[in-house]
Design a protein around this motif. Structure first.
Motif, mmCIF file in Angstrom:
data_model
loop_
_atom_site.group_PDB
_atom_site.id
_atom_site.type_symbol
_atom_site.label_atom_id
_atom_site.label_comp_id
_atom_site.label_asym_id
_atom_site.label_seq_id
_atom_site.Cartn_x
_atom_site.Cartn_y
_atom_site.Cartn_z
ATOM 1 N N ASP A 50 72.005 65.128 -32.524
ATOM 2 C CA ASP A 50 72.395 63.745 -32.248
ATOM 3 C C ASP A 50 73.789 63.500 -32.821
ATOM 4 N N ASP A 51 74.636 62.768 -32.089
ATOM 5 C CA ASP A 51 75.981 62.486 -32.590
ATOM 6 C C ASP A 51 76.184 61.002 -32.874
ATOM 7 N N LYS A 52 75.077 60.301 -33.115
ATOM 8 C CA LYS A 52 75.165 58.878 -33.425
ATOM 9 C C LYS A 52 74.992 58.670 -34.931
ATOM 10 N N GLY A 53 75.860 57.886 -35.502
ATOM 11 C CA GLY A 53 75.786 57.612 -36.929
ATOM 12 C C GLY A 53 76.635 58.587 -37.724
ATOM 13 N N ILE A 54 77.068 58.145 -38.900
ATOM 14 C CA ILE A 54 77.977 58.941 -39.728
ATOM 15 C C ILE A 54 77.329 60.247 -40.172
ATOM 16 N N LYS A 57 76.971 62.672 -37.275
ATOM 17 C CA LYS A 57 78.278 63.207 -36.894
ATOM 18 C C LYS A 57 78.746 64.268 -37.891
ATOM 19 N N PHE A 58 78.490 64.005 -39.187
ATOM 20 C CA PHE A 58 78.895 64.975 -40.205
ATOM 21 C C PHE A 58 78.125 66.286 -40.039
ATOM 22 N N LYS A 59 76.803 66.192 -39.814
ATOM 23 C CA LYS A 59 75.991 67.398 -39.637
ATOM 24 C C LYS A 59 76.461 68.192 -38.415
ATOM 25 N N ARG A 60 76.814 67.475 -37.361
ATOM 26 C CA ARG A 60 77.279 68.144 -36.146
ATOM 27 C C ARG A 60 78.638 68.813 -36.390
#
Length: 235
Positions: A50-54, A57-60
């Protein structure tokens, strides 16, 4: 140094190039054989994240960074060197347990010695040293393309082997226990078979994967069992 003992050759240590190469990769890559599997798994994980939320996004971003570590190194000279050393070790391991194979040998003398007229040699790193009753064989592995070999402007491979052989020979000498002056045979092993003997370096043999074991096994017998034990102790 721990030894791996089997009915085949006795192996001490690990490939230096493989260790250095794996240090450039994600910790999930524990051996060269893991690279493509881990790379695919990470790409699949990245695509499903998932690329929603800080936090997401950091994990991605972090997963992409790990993937890039593999992409940036998979075709590197260090990878080719590591693969070459592993191929050579696989071949050497087919020797019998009369042969002791030392990987990633580092030797430093307690004084500088003269090489080619200059007092400029004291230490050396060696990919493999094979010890048996047939002698001591130093092996430097090169997995170079012909183009890289022609354009290489660093230390000449034959000279590198010659220098290392000098250091190893001096380090194995003994003033009171036999063998007092064990000879060292220097081998430049070209994984791709594209390097030739150079008469300027008469003490450096050039071999490939197909003939290295035959070369080692057909040296004349030089040492007793006690001599071999003593040389192993000096390694």
């Amino acid at each position: 140094m721990n030894a791996i003992i089997s009915l085949l050759a006795i192996i001490y240590g690990y490939s230096d190039s493989e260790k250095r190469f794996l240090n450039q990769l994600p910790k999930e890559v524990e051996s060269i054989d893991d690279i493509h599997r881990v790379h695919k798994e990470m790409k699949d994980q990245y695509d499903s994240m998932d690329d929603k939320g800080i936090i997401s996004k950091f994990k991605r971003w972090n997963k992409k960074r790990q993937i890039n570590k593999i992409d940036d190194n998979i075709d590197s000279p260090l990878h080719r060197g590591a693969k070459g050393e592993i191929e050579v070790l696989d071949r050497l391991s087919e020797l019998s347990d009369d042969y002791h194979i030392f990987c990633d040998v580092h030797k430093q003398l307690d004084h500088w010695i003269t090489y080619n007229g200059q007092r400029n040699l004291r230490s050396a790193q060696m990919d493999f040293v094979v010890v048996s009753y047939r002698g001591v064989v130093l092996i430097e592995v090169k997995n170079w393309s012909s183009g890289f070999y022609r354009k290489h402007d660093g230390i000449y491979p034959h000279e590198q082997v010659d220098r290392a052989g000098r250091v190893l020979w001096i380090s194995l000498k003994s003033s009171w226990l036999s063998p007092t002056n064990p000879p060292v045979t220097n081998v430049l092993l070209s994984v791709r078979g594209n390097m030739e003997y150079d008469p300027d370096y008469k003490s450096v043999y050039v071999k490939d994967l197909d003939n290295i074991n035959y070369f080692i096994q057909n040296r004349r017998e030089q040492f007793s069992d006690k001599d071999v034990e003593r040389i192993i102790g000096r390694m």
